[in-house]
Design an enzyme around this catalytic site. Structure first.
Site, mmCIF file in Angstrom:
data_model
loop_
_atom_site.group_PDB
_atom_site.id
_atom_site.type_symbol
_atom_site.label_atom_id
_atom_site.label_comp_id
_atom_site.label_asym_id
_atom_site.label_seq_id
_atom_site.Cartn_x
_atom_site.Cartn_y
_atom_site.Cartn_z
ATOM 1 N N ASP A 14 0.727 -1.168 0.104
ATOM 2 C CA ASP A 14 -0.054 0.031 0.064
ATOM 3 C C ASP A 14 1.024 1.176 -0.020
ATOM 4 O OD1 ASP A 14 -1.822 2.184 0.559
ATOM 5 O OD2 ASP A 14 -2.257 1.513 2.615
ATOM 6 N N LYS A 75 3.084 11.471 -3.884
ATOM 7 C CA LYS A 75 1.787 10.702 -4.381
ATOM 8 C C LYS A 75 1.006 11.617 -5.051
ATOM 9 C CE LYS A 75 -1.658 7.202 -3.197
ATOM 10 N NZ LYS A 75 -2.069 6.266 -2.436
ATOM 11 N N GLU A 180 -7.179 0.823 -4.110
ATOM 12 C CA GLU A 180 -7.146 0.741 -2.756
ATOM 13 C C GLU A 180 -8.602 0.194 -1.999
ATOM 14 O OE1 GLU A 180 -5.773 4.483 -1.918
ATOM 15 O OE2 GLU A 180 -3.525 4.024 -2.628
ATOM 16 N N ASP A 206 -12.563 5.179 1.953
ATOM 17 C CA ASP A 206 -10.992 5.131 2.226
ATOM 18 C C ASP A 206 -10.471 6.695 2.172
ATOM 19 O OD1 ASP A 206 -8.392 4.886 1.991
ATOM 20 O OD2 ASP A 206 -8.377 3.574 0.184
#
Length: 615
Positions: A14, A75, A180, A206
């Site tokens: 992850d 990211k 995810e 999420d």
């Protein structure tokens, strides 16, 4: 389901905005792998110092002292253009510098080993992925090459490809990328496989450090995971909540002391670190305080921060989360009452107001908190990694995943109109062809522009790339047909082919070689550089260890000298010789702590030669 890759161990990673996590299927179960500090998650942070590079906890721990050379949020840059409005917004808040590189590519600038270095977001992400790979290898005691990496469901094709490139640079073979929230649904399904009969509808919420995804997945009792719809925002998460707190503190400092903090990078770095800590505390208590000595121009900063103020500052973003959730349910054509479980994933779902708003929306239904929100995504990725590696274990063997594409894909038509070829929430992998007529007389070539998004006007969407098809037979408009074929693979990555039906002439777009993306040569070059940095890190660690070994031996011999002086058992001349050697070596070390390894080792050998006969 895809065929197995091979029998080699594969890990699930992850790769988070703020923290990353790695897991593996081992001894018939999923194991979350702790890092060298014993923590089950690792900060997605890289720091460059004068003599070394730090990744993870070491990098995060020194961020307040070295903000301009400590990189986080890679990211939020990966797969984006420098001109992207989100990149421009973030640049005002980051303590490190980002400049425009070739083809509108953002590059991160740091000072490292006495010179200025520029890094792509893919390189920084590859360093974090490399750290996770090393963590897994140390735990398993063997080399690991294969990995499943997770990405936000709402990542564009460019962001997915860039993440895959980062994995390649890190020396990993990316056997699959999954969304995810899908990974979290897999984790829930495996964890509760005996708890339901038939099928259940699972809503995964999420909310992580930098991204927000909602996914509605139907889990069937025969281990089929069918994603019905996804929605999200690749620029909404805990970092944004921190930013609102930082902005508020900056205004308070200005109001109280009439001083502007925004130009002081180190002060902003310290303030951001304090705000993140306060945010976490406010999830378990109703108030806390932020105390920073000599924050700016010698002025201390102190203020009380309440949970109510935190909620007030971020209410608009919490509201956006609920809007996105409703959009997901609308796309899935599912009523709220049909949702069986609400799974919380990502550290920001611990925020009490977020949980309160979710419960209120679902008539005070209990939220599923049986899974660790920081680990669920890596858990699901490791299950998929085991499946892809050919595991025959129960719970993995029969797993089947049917995911969807999060955004619509299509091309630009005459007048700048976006024509959708593959609508969002189409199950993948998929392939679809559409025939188009040439719109101009005697047109010998045509440019195909590929976009991703939901807007009518093509330029309001994300341009994935463009390519030219030549050799069109000269003819009046609307007499020549071009067939455009879109193919999406299981990773959600796109290939577009355009073909002139009457001649067979064709061309295709490979996103990986799109202008501004990394070519095969670029990746090979960055792989070599990554190996160079890893080698430098190893050499540095060896030198530090050699330095520590010499320090320890000096300390040990000093204690021996004290013993001998007390016991009077050693010849005074020999003892004097030993003391002189210790003092000389100690003085040399004080001025030569960065000496080469062989010099440090030679000094230790010499000291041992003098001292050992006397021990």
């Amino acid at each position: 389901m895809e065929g197995k890759v091979n029998e080699a161990t594969a890990i699930g990673i992850d790769l988070g905005t703020t923290y990353s996590c790695v897991a593996v299927w081992n001894h018939g179960r999923i194991e979350i792998i702790p890092n060298e500090q014993g923590f089950r998650t690792t900060p997605s942070t890289v720091a460059f110092l004068d003599a070394e590079r730090l990744i993870g906890d070491g990098a995060k721990n020194q961020i307040a002292m070295n903000p301009a050379n400590t990189i986080f949020d890679a990211k939020r840059l990966i797969g984006r253009k420098f001109s992207d409005c989100k990149v421009q917004e973030n640049m005002k808040l980051w303590p490190f510098r980002v400049v425009e590189g070739p083809a509108d590519t953002p590059k991160i600038v740091v000072a490292y080993k006495g010179e200025e270095k520029e890094f792509l977001a893919e390189e920084i992400s590859s360093m974090i992925l490399g750290k996770m790979k090393e963590t897994a290898e140390a735990y398993l005691g063997k080399v690991v090459k294969n990995a499943v990496i997770t990405v936000p469901a709402y990542f564009s094709d460019s962001q997915r490809q860039a993440t895959k490139d980062a994995g390649t640079i890190a020396g990993l073979n990316i056997i699959r990328m999954i969304n995810e929230p899908t990974a979290a649904a897999i984790a829930y399904g495996l964890d509760n496989k005996f708890e339901f009969v038939g099928k259940i509808n699972v809503l995964v919420v999420d909310l992580g450090g930098g991204t927000f995804d909602v996914s509605l997945t139907t889990i069937h009792e025969d281990a089929i995971f069918e994603v019905i719809a996804v929605a999200g925002n690749t620029h909404l998460g805990g970092e944004d909540f921190d930013n609102r707190m930082v902005d508020h503190c900056v205004l308070e400092f200005k109001r109280k002391h009439n001083k502007d903090l925004t130009r002081n990078r180190r002060a902003l770095g310290r303030l951001r670190f304090a705000c993140e800590k306060a945010k976490r505390i406010l999830s378990s208590t109703t108030q806390t305080s932020i105390e920073l000595d000599c924050l700016h121009d010698g002025v201390d900063f102190s203020m009380r921060f309440t949970r109510a103020k935190f909620e007030e500052l971020n209410m608009s973003m919490f509201g956006h989360c609920i809007e996105t959730l409703n959009q997901c349910l609308k796309d899935a054509k599912i009523e709220r009452s049909w949702v069986d479980e609400i799974i919380l994933v990502g550290g920001s779902t611990r925020i009490p107001k977020v949980q309160h708003m979710l419960q209120e929306l679902f008539w005070w239904k209990d939220l599923c908190k049986s899974m660790n929100p920081d680990e669920a995504v890596a858990f699901g990725a490791a299950v998929m990694a085991a499946k892809m590696s050919g595991s025959n274990e129960e719970g993995v063997r029969d797993l089947m995943l049917r995911d969807v594409t999060p955004l619509s894909l299509g091309i630009e038509l005459l007048g700048g109109v976006f024509d959708v070829v593959i609508p969002r929430n189409t199950q993948i992998p998929t392939r679809k062809s559409v025939d188009y007529l040439i719109s101009k007389d005697n047109q010998s070539s045509i440019v195909i522009k590929v976009y991703q998004g939901e807007r009518i006007k093509s330029t309001d969407n994300h341009l994935l790339g463009k390519f030219t098809v030549s050799g069109i037979p000269l003819a009046p408009k609307r007499e020549v047909t071009v067939q455009v074929c879109f193919e999406i693979d299981p990773d959600g990555i796109l290939k577009v082919t355009a073909k002139i039906l009457s001649t067979g002439m064709s061309n295709q777009l490979t996103i990986g070689s799109e202008k501004g993306r990394l070519s095969k040569d670029d990746i090979e070059k960055l792989v070599k550089e990554a190996e160079k940095y890893k080698l430098e890190d190893k050499v540095y660690k060896k030198r530090v260890n050699a330095c520590h070994a010499l320090e320890d031996y000096i300390h040990k011999m000093k204690k021996k000298v004290k013993e001998y002086n007390t016991n009077k058992r050693v010849n005074p001349d020999s003892l004097r010789k030993m003391e002189n050697a210790i003092d000389e070596t100690n003085e040399w070390l004080e001025h030569n702590s960065v000496a080469p390894i062989n010099e440090l080792q030679r000094k230790k050998v010499f000291l041992e030669f003098v001292c050992t006969p006397l021990i």
